[in-house]
Write a protein that holds these residues in place. Structure first.
Motif, mmCIF file in Angstrom:
data_model
loop_
_atom_site.group_PDB
_atom_site.id
_atom_site.type_symbol
_atom_site.label_atom_id
_atom_site.label_comp_id
_atom_site.label_asym_id
_atom_site.label_seq_id
_atom_site.Cartn_x
_atom_site.Cartn_y
_atom_site.Cartn_z
ATOM 1 N N THR A 188 77.945 35.742 -63.282
ATOM 2 C CA THR A 188 78.112 34.395 -62.731
ATOM 3 C C THR A 188 78.979 33.578 -63.669
ATOM 4 O O THR A 188 78.885 33.694 -64.890
ATOM 5 C CB THR A 188 76.758 33.707 -62.530
ATOM 6 N N ALA A 223 70.022 41.800 -61.356
ATOM 7 C CA ALA A 223 69.393 41.819 -60.032
ATOM 8 C C ALA A 223 68.624 43.113 -59.782
ATOM 9 O O ALA A 223 67.661 43.128 -59.028
ATOM 10 C CB ALA A 223 70.441 41.617 -58.957
ATOM 11 N N TYR A 266 74.889 40.674 -61.701
ATOM 12 C CA TYR A 266 75.922 39.771 -61.160
ATOM 13 C C TYR A 266 76.493 38.966 -62.321
ATOM 14 O O TYR A 266 75.742 38.411 -63.113
ATOM 15 C CB TYR A 266 75.316 38.784 -60.159
ATOM 16 N N LYS A 270 59.427 39.461 -52.786
ATOM 17 C CA LYS A 270 59.720 38.039 -52.662
ATOM 18 C C LYS A 270 61.232 37.784 -52.661
ATOM 19 O O LYS A 270 62.008 38.631 -53.106
ATOM 20 C CB LYS A 270 59.095 37.306 -53.863
ATOM 21 N N THR A 271 61.641 36.611 -52.215
ATOM 22 C CA THR A 271 63.052 36.216 -52.278
ATOM 23 C C THR A 271 63.525 36.318 -53.731
ATOM 24 O O THR A 271 62.819 35.900 -54.638
ATOM 25 C CB THR A 271 63.196 34.752 -51.790
ATOM 26 N N GLY A 272 64.681 36.922 -53.905
ATOM 27 C CA GLY A 272 65.243 37.046 -55.250
ATOM 28 C C GLY A 272 64.779 38.292 -55.987
ATOM 29 O O GLY A 272 65.158 38.514 -57.134
ATOM 30 N N SER A 273 63.991 39.152 -55.321
ATOM 31 C CA SER A 273 63.465 40.334 -56.023
ATOM 32 C C SER A 273 64.477 41.484 -56.083
ATOM 33 O O SER A 273 64.246 42.477 -56.759
ATOM 34 C CB SER A 273 62.160 40.801 -55.363
ATOM 35 N N GLY A 274 65.578 41.345 -55.329
ATOM 36 C CA GLY A 274 66.628 42.375 -55.413
ATOM 37 C C GLY A 274 66.803 43.224 -54.162
ATOM 38 O O GLY A 274 67.554 44.200 -54.170
ATOM 39 N N LYS A 275 66.163 42.821 -53.077
ATOM 40 C CA LYS A 275 66.189 43.643 -51.852
ATOM 41 C C LYS A 275 67.608 43.795 -51.299
ATOM 42 O O LYS A 275 68.068 44.906 -51.035
ATOM 43 C CB LYS A 275 65.273 43.039 -50.767
ATOM 44 N N SER A 276 68.298 42.662 -51.125
ATOM 45 C CA SER A 276 69.649 42.737 -50.529
ATOM 46 C C SER A 276 70.590 43.500 -51.458
ATOM 47 O O SER A 276 71.413 44.300 -50.992
ATOM 48 C CB SER A 276 70.224 41.338 -50.293
ATOM 49 N N THR A 277 70.462 43.247 -52.738
ATOM 50 C CA THR A 277 71.323 43.948 -53.695
ATOM 51 C C THR A 277 71.112 45.457 -53.559
ATOM 52 O O THR A 277 72.072 46.234 -53.559
ATOM 53 C CB THR A 277 71.020 43.477 -55.136
ATOM 54 N N LYS A 336 73.278 37.785 -64.262
ATOM 55 C CA LYS A 336 71.990 37.855 -63.559
ATOM 56 C C LYS A 336 71.654 39.313 -63.285
ATOM 57 O O LYS A 336 72.353 39.992 -62.557
ATOM 58 C CB LYS A 336 72.105 37.050 -62.260
HETATM 59 P P1 ADP Z 1 66.469 39.301 -52.272
HETATM 60 O O1 ADP Z 1 67.299 39.994 -51.252
HETATM 61 O O2 ADP Z 1 65.205 40.029 -52.605
HETATM 62 O O3 ADP Z 1 66.218 37.866 -51.950
HETATM 63 P P2 ADP Z 1 68.844 39.465 -53.917
HETATM 64 O O4 ADP Z 1 69.200 40.896 -54.041
HETATM 65 O O5 ADP Z 1 69.614 38.630 -52.956
HETATM 66 O O6 ADP Z 1 67.276 39.324 -53.654
HETATM 67 O O7 ADP Z 1 68.992 38.774 -55.347
HETATM 68 C C1 ADP Z 1 68.469 39.325 -56.541
HETATM 69 C C2 ADP Z 1 68.807 38.383 -57.695
HETATM 70 O O8 ADP Z 1 70.220 38.330 -57.860
HETATM 71 C C3 ADP Z 1 68.350 36.935 -57.451
HETATM 72 O O9 ADP Z 1 67.911 36.392 -58.678
HETATM 73 C C4 ADP Z 1 69.608 36.254 -56.987
HETATM 74 O O10 ADP Z 1 69.590 34.898 -57.353
HETATM 75 C C5 ADP Z 1 70.699 37.003 -57.717
HETATM 76 N N1 ADP Z 1 71.952 37.038 -56.942
HETATM 77 C C6 ADP Z 1 72.104 37.526 -55.686
HETATM 78 N N2 ADP Z 1 73.387 37.413 -55.284
HETATM 79 C C7 ADP Z 1 74.060 36.847 -56.320
HETATM 80 C C8 ADP Z 1 75.429 36.484 -56.553
HETATM 81 N N3 ADP Z 1 76.372 36.694 -55.613
HETATM 82 N N4 ADP Z 1 75.743 35.930 -57.743
HETATM 83 C C9 ADP Z 1 74.800 35.744 -58.688
HETATM 84 N N5 ADP Z 1 73.510 36.063 -58.563
HETATM 85 C C10 ADP Z 1 73.129 36.613 -57.398
#
Ligand code: ADP
Length: 294
Positions: A14, A23, A12, A42-49, A21
């Protein structure tokens, strides 16, 4: 349909501090039609990405995403069509309901795909049946429904487009126990019909009960890709990720001695009970085979 990620990374950009970042880091995996996969970490591990990459919503910064052997980001690839086939269900999808009636809302997707009103209504009614919404709900405002019903309307809107693969981010978040069960039953039913299910979950009980393959994400890396039995019996993975084992697995280890895997048999996955029902069966079986000794 087969989805394949080859060495996929995602960064990402930013604006803040001009930092990037990372991800996702070098993810490679293969997903076959009909699988039921949970993504944990864990939260922030990259699941949604990872989910967004799978559905083609974002393009890898590095590496390639293939569908049936074709690079989905190459010119000429019908990516809109693909997003219908690999449907993404966001967290709290009911926030996106907007039509006056349940039926109209569910018809929105299929009509957008170019189906006639009549055809769209047919698909919508089928999807209502699949999600346990009764015919008398058709003309109600979606906003008058309960939380669980709204979630099912949102899901019906996706199912009406007849996806081959459902990609869901925390599909039962915020639902009460009956609502969670209903939703998982719908996903199970879809999976039995051959639809691939890929979901993110923080609830290890759900993961153990439903998924047949687990992807463990940690700091953007795919740490493990295996059966729930193998993932939850791997002490190192549990420690590194800080994830908690399902209650049944923990209880099993308390009974059998921590970290030990008795009677692995010849199966590739150790025979550990993943749910409380399976644990109860295992205890009964053990008592029977030891003649009731304690
Ligand atoms: P999870 O779903 O496991 O919580 P994410 O895929 O949302 O993880 O995020 C992975 C990493 O990317 C995290 O460090 C998060 O802070 C970062 N991140 C997610 N979305 C954005 C964004 N739109 N801009 C910048 N960083 C992002």
């Amino acid at each position: 349909m087969e989805i394949r990620l080859e060495n996929v990374s995602y960064t990402y950009n930013t604006q803040q501090n001009n930092t990037d970042k990372n991800a996702l880091n070098h993810i490679s995996l293969n997903i076959n039609q009909g699988e039921y996969i949970a993504v944990i970490g864990k939260t922030g591990s990259g699941k949604s990405t990872l989910l967004h990459i799978l559905n083609g919503l974002i393009k890898p910064s590095e590496g390639t995403c293939y569908m049936d052997g074709k690079n989905i980001h190459e010119k000429g690839f019908p990516i809109q069509k693909m997003r219908q086939k690999v449907a993404l269900c966001f967290q709290y999808p009911e926030y996106q309901l907007f039509e006056e009636t349940v039926l109209k809302d569910i018809c929105f997707g299929p009509e957008n795909l170019g189906l006639s009103k009549k055809e769209a209504e047919e698909k919508a009614r089928e999807a209502m049946k699949l999600t346990g919404l009764t015919a008398d709900m058709e003309n109600l405002s979606p906003f008058s429904l309960s939380g669980g019903q709204k979630r099912r309307v949102a899901l019906a809107g996706i199912l009406a487009m007849e996806p081959d693969c459902l990609v869901l981010d925390e599909p039962v978040a915020g639902l009460d126990e009956p609502g969670r069960k209903q939703l998982f039953d719908i996903l199970e039913k879809m999976n039995q019909r051959g639809v691939t299910v890929i979901l993110v979950s923080h609830n290890m009980e759900d993961v153990a009960a439903y998924a047949r393959r687990v992807l463990v994400m940690h700091e953007g890396e795919l740490l493990m890709d295996n059966t729930p039995e193998n993932v939850f019996s791997d002490e190192k993975i549990m420690q590194k990720t800080g994830l908690k084992r399902p209650v049944a697995v923990q209880f099993f280890y308390n009974l059998t001695g921590d970290g030990e895997l008795p009677d692995q048999g010849t199966m590739t996955s150790p025979k550990i009970p993943l749910t409380l029902d399976a644990l109860a069966d295992w205890i009964l079986e053990r008592n029977r085979s030891t003649g009731g000794e304690k």
